[in-house]
Design a protein around this motif. Structure first.
Motif, PDB file in Angstrom:
ATOM      1  N   ALA A   9      59.900  53.506 -35.629  1.00  0.00           N
ATOM      2  CA  ALA A   9      59.604  54.716 -35.448  1.00  0.00           C
ATOM      3  C   ALA A   9      57.793  55.077 -36.421  1.00  0.00           C
ATOM      4  CB  ALA A   9      60.312  55.513 -35.175  1.00  0.00           C
ATOM      5  N   VAL A  10      58.490  55.050 -37.599  1.00  0.00           N
ATOM      6  CA  VAL A  10      57.307  55.293 -38.185  1.00  0.00           C
ATOM      7  C   VAL A  10      56.279  53.923 -38.763  1.00  0.00           C
ATOM      8  CG1 VAL A  10      57.109  55.870 -40.664  1.00  0.00           C
ATOM      9  CG2 VAL A  10      58.650  56.580 -40.417  1.00  0.00           C
ATOM     10  N   PHE A  11      56.049  52.894 -38.615  1.00  0.00           N
ATOM     11  CA  PHE A  11      55.522  52.205 -38.052  1.00  0.00           C
ATOM     12  C   PHE A  11      54.256  52.268 -36.691  1.00  0.00           C
ATOM     13  CE2 PHE A  11      53.873  47.873 -37.087  1.00  0.00           C
ATOM     14  CZ  PHE A  11      53.285  47.007 -38.655  1.00  0.00           C
ATOM     15  N   ILE A  12      55.149  52.242 -35.694  1.00  0.00           N
ATOM     16  CA  ILE A  12      54.975  52.336 -34.335  1.00  0.00           C
ATOM     17  C   ILE A  12      53.915  53.454 -34.724  1.00  0.00           C
ATOM     18  CG2 ILE A  12      54.574  52.985 -32.071  1.00  0.00           C
ATOM     19  CD1 ILE A  12      56.870  51.660 -32.061  1.00  0.00           C
ATOM     20  N   MET A  13      54.005  54.852 -35.081  1.00  0.00           N
ATOM     21  CA  MET A  13      53.122  55.912 -34.548  1.00  0.00           C
ATOM     22  C   MET A  13      52.128  55.672 -36.131  1.00  0.00           C
ATOM     23  SD  MET A  13      53.892  57.398 -32.618  1.00  0.00           S
ATOM     24  CE  MET A  13      52.349  58.363 -32.620  1.00  0.00           C
ATOM     25  N   LYS A  14      52.666  54.947 -37.529  1.00  0.00           N
ATOM     26  CA  LYS A  14      51.476  54.416 -38.642  1.00  0.00           C
ATOM     27  C   LYS A  14      50.394  53.872 -37.712  1.00  0.00           C
ATOM     28  CE  LYS A  14      50.926  52.552 -42.649  1.00  0.00           C
ATOM     29  NZ  LYS A  14      50.265  52.133 -42.108  1.00  0.00           N
ATOM     30  N   GLN A  15      50.504  52.594 -37.504  1.00  0.00           N
ATOM     31  CA  GLN A  15      49.801  52.148 -37.256  1.00  0.00           C
ATOM     32  C   GLN A  15      48.954  52.525 -35.122  1.00  0.00           C
ATOM     33  OE1 GLN A  15      49.834  49.703 -39.222  1.00  0.00           O
ATOM     34  NE2 GLN A  15      49.216  47.750 -38.252  1.00  0.00           N
ATOM     35  N   PHE A  16      49.761  53.249 -35.160  1.00  0.00           N
ATOM     36  CA  PHE A  16      48.453  54.464 -33.871  1.00  0.00           C
ATOM     37  C   PHE A  16      47.753  54.781 -34.705  1.00  0.00           C
ATOM     38  CE2 PHE A  16      47.431  57.204 -30.033  1.00  0.00           C
ATOM     39  CZ  PHE A  16      46.935  56.235 -29.535  1.00  0.00           C
ATOM     40  N   PHE A  17      47.859  55.804 -35.577  1.00  0.00           N
ATOM     41  CA  PHE A  17      47.172  56.152 -35.652  1.00  0.00           C
ATOM     42  C   PHE A  17      46.013  56.279 -36.345  1.00  0.00           C
ATOM     43  CE2 PHE A  17      50.531  59.805 -35.203  1.00  0.00           C
ATOM     44  CZ  PHE A  17      49.914  60.547 -34.176  1.00  0.00           C
ATOM     45  N   GLU A  18      46.584  54.586 -37.188  1.00  0.00           N
ATOM     46  CA  GLU A  18      44.972  54.239 -38.176  1.00  0.00           C
ATOM     47  C   GLU A  18      44.181  53.571 -37.250  1.00  0.00           C
ATOM     48  OE1 GLU A  18      47.187  51.658 -40.575  1.00  0.00           O
ATOM     49  OE2 GLU A  18      47.655  52.867 -42.378  1.00  0.00           O
ATOM     50  N   SER A  19      44.205  53.168 -35.553  1.00  0.00           N
ATOM     51  CA  SER A  19      43.527  52.664 -35.149  1.00  0.00           C
ATOM     52  C   SER A  19      42.821  53.670 -34.443  1.00  0.00           C
ATOM     53  CB  SER A  19      44.835  51.406 -33.700  1.00  0.00           C
ATOM     54  OG  SER A  19      44.701  53.659 -32.976  1.00  0.00           O
ATOM     55  N   ILE A  20      42.737  54.764 -34.655  1.00  0.00           N
ATOM     56  CA  ILE A  20      41.875  55.998 -34.283  1.00  0.00           C
ATOM     57  C   ILE A  20      40.836  55.940 -35.093  1.00  0.00           C
ATOM     58  CG2 ILE A  20      41.846  57.989 -33.617  1.00  0.00           C
ATOM     59  CD1 ILE A  20      44.774  58.568 -32.467  1.00  0.00           C
ATOM     60  N   PRO A  21      39.793  55.953 -34.550  1.00  0.00           N
ATOM     61  CA  PRO A  21      38.521  56.213 -35.301  1.00  0.00           C
ATOM     62  C   PRO A  21      38.248  57.303 -36.234  1.00  0.00           C
ATOM     63  CG  PRO A  21      37.694  55.517 -33.394  1.00  0.00           C
ATOM     64  CD  PRO A  21      39.280  55.269 -32.944  1.00  0.00           C
ATOM     65  N   ARG A  22      37.332  57.002 -36.886  1.00  0.00           N
ATOM     66  CA  ARG A  22      37.963  58.502 -38.308  1.00  0.00           C
ATOM     67  C   ARG A  22      36.575  59.458 -37.704  1.00  0.00           C
ATOM     68  NH1 ARG A  22      40.741  61.230 -41.362  1.00  0.00           N
ATOM     69  NH2 ARG A  22      39.603  62.262 -43.064  1.00  0.00           N
ATOM     70  N   GLU A  23      36.013  58.702 -36.965  1.00  0.00           N
ATOM     71  CA  GLU A  23      34.115  59.272 -36.494  1.00  0.00           C
ATOM     72  C   GLU A  23      35.010  60.720 -35.306  1.00  0.00           C
ATOM     73  OE1 GLU A  23      34.425  55.908 -36.569  1.00  0.00           O
ATOM     74  OE2 GLU A  23      33.359  55.744 -38.318  1.00  0.00           O
ATOM     75  N   ILE A  24      35.941  60.557 -34.580  1.00  0.00           N
ATOM     76  CA  ILE A  24      36.309  61.416 -33.818  1.00  0.00           C
ATOM     77  C   ILE A  24      37.056  62.957 -34.202  1.00  0.00           C
ATOM     78  CG2 ILE A  24      38.453  61.717 -32.478  1.00  0.00           C
ATOM     79  CD1 ILE A  24      38.274  58.924 -30.996  1.00  0.00           C
ATOM     80  N   GLU A  25      37.802  62.431 -35.352  1.00  0.00           N
ATOM     81  CA  GLU A  25      37.327  63.394 -36.480  1.00  0.00           C
ATOM     82  C   GLU A  25      37.060  64.322 -37.374  1.00  0.00           C
ATOM     83  OE1 GLU A  25      41.273  63.176 -39.382  1.00  0.00           O
ATOM     84  OE2 GLU A  25      41.805  61.363 -37.742  1.00  0.00           O
ATOM     85  N   GLU A  26      36.051  63.289 -37.395  1.00  0.00           N
ATOM     86  CA  GLU A  26      34.447  63.958 -37.977  1.00  0.00           C
ATOM     87  C   GLU A  26      33.717  64.941 -36.794  1.00  0.00           C
ATOM     88  OE1 GLU A  26      32.333  61.116 -39.714  1.00  0.00           O
ATOM     89  OE2 GLU A  26      33.965  60.819 -41.174  1.00  0.00           O
ATOM     90  N   ALA A  27      33.655  64.184 -35.767  1.00  0.00           N
ATOM     91  CA  ALA A  27      33.498  65.246 -34.610  1.00  0.00           C
ATOM     92  C   ALA A  27      33.150  66.226 -34.410  1.00  0.00           C
ATOM     93  CB  ALA A  27      32.835  64.067 -33.567  1.00  0.00           C
ATOM     94  N   ALA A  28      34.982  66.308 -34.253  1.00  0.00           N
ATOM     95  CA  ALA A  28      36.015  67.388 -34.021  1.00  0.00           C
ATOM     96  C   ALA A  28      35.631  68.613 -35.188  1.00  0.00           C
ATOM     97  CB  ALA A  28      37.168  67.519 -33.553  1.00  0.00           C
ATOM     98  N   LEU A  29      35.366  68.148 -36.450  1.00  0.00           N
ATOM     99  CA  LEU A  29      35.557  68.880 -37.461  1.00  0.00           C
ATOM    100  C   LEU A  29      34.133  69.498 -37.799  1.00  0.00           C
ATOM    101  CD1 LEU A  29      36.752  70.089 -40.434  1.00  0.00           C
ATOM    102  CD2 LEU A  29      35.348  68.190 -41.285  1.00  0.00           C
TER     103      LEU A  29
END
Length: 135
Positions: A9-29
């Motif tokens: 479960a940790v591996f699945i979620m880690k891999q998924f969250f790593e696949s989300i582009p960092r730019e999305i978080e930066e745009a929200a910030l």
């Protein structure tokens, strides 16, 4: 729930969250969202495929748990889980038991898993395929 979170479960979620582009978080910030708002309003809704796949896998693992349930529920036949009940059912009839009845009870124990998979299959296939992607 004694093992709801495992290494898979940790591996699945880690891999998924790593696949989300960092730019999305930066745009929200840049738009003024706090880290908590970014997580709950942007990142978590994007994680529904991975969470759906994880839900199916965790439920199936808990549903079919045999060893831990056998250790915890030893001697309490009224509280047996389905895998323990099927094992007790098989041993009650011995080797020359009614195989048709045992296979029918095993099929009935599969029905909730099949229903859960049919309902969440879209998330399962999407979540498993995207959890292994990197960047």
């Amino acid at each position: 729930v004694w093992s709801a979170v495992g290494a898979g479960a940790v591996f699945i979620m880690k891999q998924f969250f790593e696949s989300i582009p960092r730019e999305i978080e930066e745009a929200a910030l840049i738009d003024g969202a706090s880290p908590i708002t970014t997580f709950f309003r942007i990142i978590l809704p994007m994680a529904t495929p991975a969470l759906g796949a994880l839900t199916i896998l965790t439920f199936q693992g808990m549903w079919n748990e045999f060893f831990k349930a056998a250790v915890v529920l030893s001697g309490q036949q009224g509280n047996y889980t389905l895998p323990l009940g099927l094992s007790f059912f098989r041993s009650a009839y011995g080797v020359a038991g009614d195989w048709g009845l045992m296979l029918a009870s095993a099929f009935l124990s599969m029905i909730p898993i099949i229903i859960l998979f049919v309902v969440f299959q879209r998330y399962f296939v999407e979540g498993v395929s995207t959890s292994a992607l990197k960047g």
